[in-house]
Design a protein around this motif. Sequence first.
Motif, mmCIF file in Angstrom:
data_model
loop_
_atom_site.group_PDB
_atom_site.id
_atom_site.type_symbol
_atom_site.label_atom_id
_atom_site.label_comp_id
_atom_site.label_asym_id
_atom_site.label_seq_id
_atom_site.Cartn_x
_atom_site.Cartn_y
_atom_site.Cartn_z
ATOM 1 N N LYS A 84 -6.282 6.951 -5.101
ATOM 2 C CA LYS A 84 -7.678 7.004 -4.641
ATOM 3 C C LYS A 84 -8.557 6.098 -5.503
ATOM 4 C CE LYS A 84 -7.711 11.577 -2.570
ATOM 5 N NZ LYS A 84 -8.266 12.928 -2.587
ATOM 6 N N ALA A 85 -8.336 6.120 -6.804
ATOM 7 C CA ALA A 85 -9.117 5.264 -7.700
ATOM 8 C C ALA A 85 -8.761 3.795 -7.476
ATOM 9 C CB ALA A 85 -8.876 5.661 -9.156
ATOM 10 N N PHE A 86 -7.474 3.514 -7.293
ATOM 11 C CA PHE A 86 -7.047 2.137 -7.027
ATOM 12 C C PHE A 86 -7.691 1.634 -5.726
ATOM 13 C CE2 PHE A 86 -4.175 -0.883 -4.983
ATOM 14 C CZ PHE A 86 -4.093 -1.858 -5.974
ATOM 15 N N ASP A 87 -7.677 2.463 -4.704
ATOM 16 C CA ASP A 87 -8.267 2.099 -3.417
ATOM 17 C C ASP A 87 -9.771 1.856 -3.560
ATOM 18 O OD1 ASP A 87 -8.028 1.676 -0.554
ATOM 19 O OD2 ASP A 87 -9.052 3.606 -0.316
ATOM 20 N N VAL A 108 -4.649 -5.211 -13.305
ATOM 21 C CA VAL A 108 -4.250 -3.843 -13.026
ATOM 22 C C VAL A 108 -2.738 -3.764 -13.150
ATOM 23 C CG1 VAL A 108 -4.109 -2.010 -11.294
ATOM 24 C CG2 VAL A 108 -6.194 -3.391 -11.485
ATOM 25 N N SER A 109 -2.282 -2.885 -14.032
ATOM 26 C CA SER A 109 -0.849 -2.658 -14.212
ATOM 27 C C SER A 109 -0.519 -1.257 -13.718
ATOM 28 C CB SER A 109 -0.461 -2.773 -15.686
ATOM 29 O OG SER A 109 -0.729 -4.071 -16.158
ATOM 30 N N PRO A 110 0.235 -1.160 -12.620
ATOM 31 C CA PRO A 110 0.573 0.168 -12.092
ATOM 32 C C PRO A 110 1.602 0.883 -12.953
ATOM 33 C CG PRO A 110 1.616 -1.540 -10.773
ATOM 34 C CD PRO A 110 0.783 -2.234 -11.807
ATOM 35 N N LYS A 111 1.481 2.180 -13.004
ATOM 36 C CA LYS A 111 2.422 3.072 -13.682
ATOM 37 C C LYS A 111 2.678 4.239 -12.727
ATOM 38 C CE LYS A 111 1.521 1.107 -17.852
ATOM 39 N NZ LYS A 111 2.200 -0.097 -18.112
ATOM 40 N N SER A 112 3.543 5.128 -13.069
ATOM 41 C CA SER A 112 3.753 6.316 -12.241
ATOM 42 C C SER A 112 2.608 7.298 -12.471
ATOM 43 C CB SER A 112 5.084 6.984 -12.590
ATOM 44 O OG SER A 112 6.147 6.150 -12.203
ATOM 45 N N GLY A 113 1.812 7.539 -11.436
ATOM 46 C CA GLY A 113 0.721 8.497 -11.516
ATOM 47 C C GLY A 113 -0.563 7.967 -12.127
ATOM 48 N N GLU A 114 -0.609 6.676 -12.455
ATOM 49 C CA GLU A 114 -1.801 6.088 -13.081
ATOM 50 C C GLU A 114 -1.693 4.575 -13.043
ATOM 51 O OE1 GLU A 114 -0.349 6.128 -17.721
ATOM 52 O OE2 GLU A 114 -1.241 7.949 -16.902
ATOM 53 N N PHE A 115 -2.770 3.918 -13.473
ATOM 54 C CA PHE A 115 -2.709 2.476 -13.669
ATOM 55 C C PHE A 115 -3.601 2.110 -14.844
ATOM 56 C CE2 PHE A 115 -6.046 3.102 -10.471
ATOM 57 C CZ PHE A 115 -7.080 2.287 -10.907
ATOM 58 N N ALA A 116 -3.272 0.991 -15.455
ATOM 59 C CA ALA A 116 -4.092 0.474 -16.545
ATOM 60 C C ALA A 116 -4.958 -0.641 -15.983
ATOM 61 C CB ALA A 116 -3.213 -0.057 -17.675
ATOM 62 N N LEU A 117 -6.231 -0.613 -16.308
ATOM 63 C CA LEU A 117 -7.139 -1.679 -15.925
ATOM 64 C C LEU A 117 -7.608 -2.330 -17.214
ATOM 65 C CD1 LEU A 117 -9.818 -1.666 -13.209
ATOM 66 C CD2 LEU A 117 -10.300 -2.702 -15.406
ATOM 67 N N ASP A 155 0.835 -1.205 0.000
ATOM 68 C CA ASP A 155 0.000 0.000 0.000
ATOM 69 C C ASP A 155 0.868 1.253 0.000
ATOM 70 O OD1 ASP A 155 -2.493 -1.152 -0.167
ATOM 71 O OD2 ASP A 155 -2.850 -1.154 1.985
ATOM 72 N N GLU A 156 1.925 1.239 0.795
ATOM 73 C CA GLU A 156 2.811 2.396 0.875
ATOM 74 C C GLU A 156 3.484 2.690 -0.462
ATOM 75 O OE1 GLU A 156 6.977 3.222 3.027
ATOM 76 O OE2 GLU A 156 5.335 2.765 4.427
ATOM 77 N N SER A 157 4.035 1.654 -1.100
ATOM 78 C CA SER A 157 4.716 1.879 -2.382
ATOM 79 C C SER A 157 3.719 2.242 -3.479
ATOM 80 C CB SER A 157 5.561 0.666 -2.791
ATOM 81 O OG SER A 157 4.758 -0.482 -2.986
ATOM 82 N N LEU A 158 2.514 1.686 -3.423
ATOM 83 C CA LEU A 158 1.483 2.044 -4.402
ATOM 84 C C LEU A 158 1.048 3.499 -4.231
ATOM 85 C CD1 LEU A 158 -0.564 -1.242 -4.327
ATOM 86 C CD2 LEU A 158 0.489 -0.247 -6.372
ATOM 87 N N LYS A 159 0.870 3.935 -2.993
ATOM 88 C CA LYS A 159 0.508 5.341 -2.746
ATOM 89 C C LYS A 159 1.565 6.269 -3.323
ATOM 90 C CE LYS A 159 -2.191 4.691 1.437
ATOM 91 N NZ LYS A 159 -2.235 4.838 2.904
ATOM 92 N N SER A 204 -11.724 -1.570 -2.808
ATOM 93 C CA SER A 204 -12.841 -1.548 -1.861
ATOM 94 C C SER A 204 -14.127 -2.100 -2.471
ATOM 95 C CB SER A 204 -13.095 -0.119 -1.372
ATOM 96 O OG SER A 204 -11.978 0.372 -0.686
ATOM 97 N N SER A 205 -14.218 -2.093 -3.797
ATOM 98 C CA SER A 205 -15.417 -2.563 -4.493
ATOM 99 C C SER A 205 -15.430 -4.074 -4.686
ATOM 100 C CB SER A 205 -15.529 -1.892 -5.868
ATOM 101 O OG SER A 205 -15.599 -0.496 -5.723
ATOM 102 N N ILE A 206 -14.308 -4.700 -4.470
ATOM 103 C CA ILE A 206 -14.190 -6.144 -4.702
ATOM 104 C C ILE A 206 -14.978 -6.923 -3.661
ATOM 105 C CG2 ILE A 206 -12.564 -8.077 -4.625
ATOM 106 C CD1 ILE A 206 -10.553 -6.290 -6.047
ATOM 107 N N VAL A 207 -15.806 -7.840 -4.168
ATOM 108 C CA VAL A 207 -16.625 -8.674 -3.299
ATOM 109 C C VAL A 207 -16.327 -10.157 -3.527
ATOM 110 C CG1 VAL A 207 -18.997 -9.323 -2.717
ATOM 111 C CG2 VAL A 207 -18.474 -6.953 -3.293
#
Length: 145
Positions: free
Chosen positions: A36-39, A75-84, A24-28, A43-46
């Motif tokens: 915020k969108a990643f979180d 989900v592929s993280p990038k700097s400042g964004e992610f691809a879904l 979480d720390e490195s992702l933030k 949070s939406s995952i059921v």
Amino acid sequence: MEAETTEREDMTNPFLDPSATPTDESLKRELGRAYKAFDQLMSSIVSVKPEWKFYNAKTGWTLKAIGKKRAAFYVSPKSGEFALGMTVNAKDREALLANDSIPESIRTPLQTEKKIMEGFPIQRTVRTLKDLQPLLVVLKALDRL
């Protein structure tokens, strides 16, 4: 403007060390405002199980959400964004195209996407909660959360 698009396409995953699973720390730190969108997505995952996978040194760590029979999304993280990204089969594609709650920003490209081996691709870059919302509608409609 085109140079910015090319630059963004060249952005690589900041998580390339196979021994350092994203936290979480490195992702933030890396996602910045997009966290915020990643979180919100997490949070939406059921009913799917998210797990980090290291595929190779070029692509780095990717979050794979595993559903009932297959990968629900990636989900592929990038700097400042992610691809879904995800793929849908022909039946799900037709259901999405017939569903009035699916935003045009998803529906229009889905009509013209060419089928690949896994199905019809849906992939978007997410930088804000607003970017995530159409994808959440699709994931909920497909019961992939």
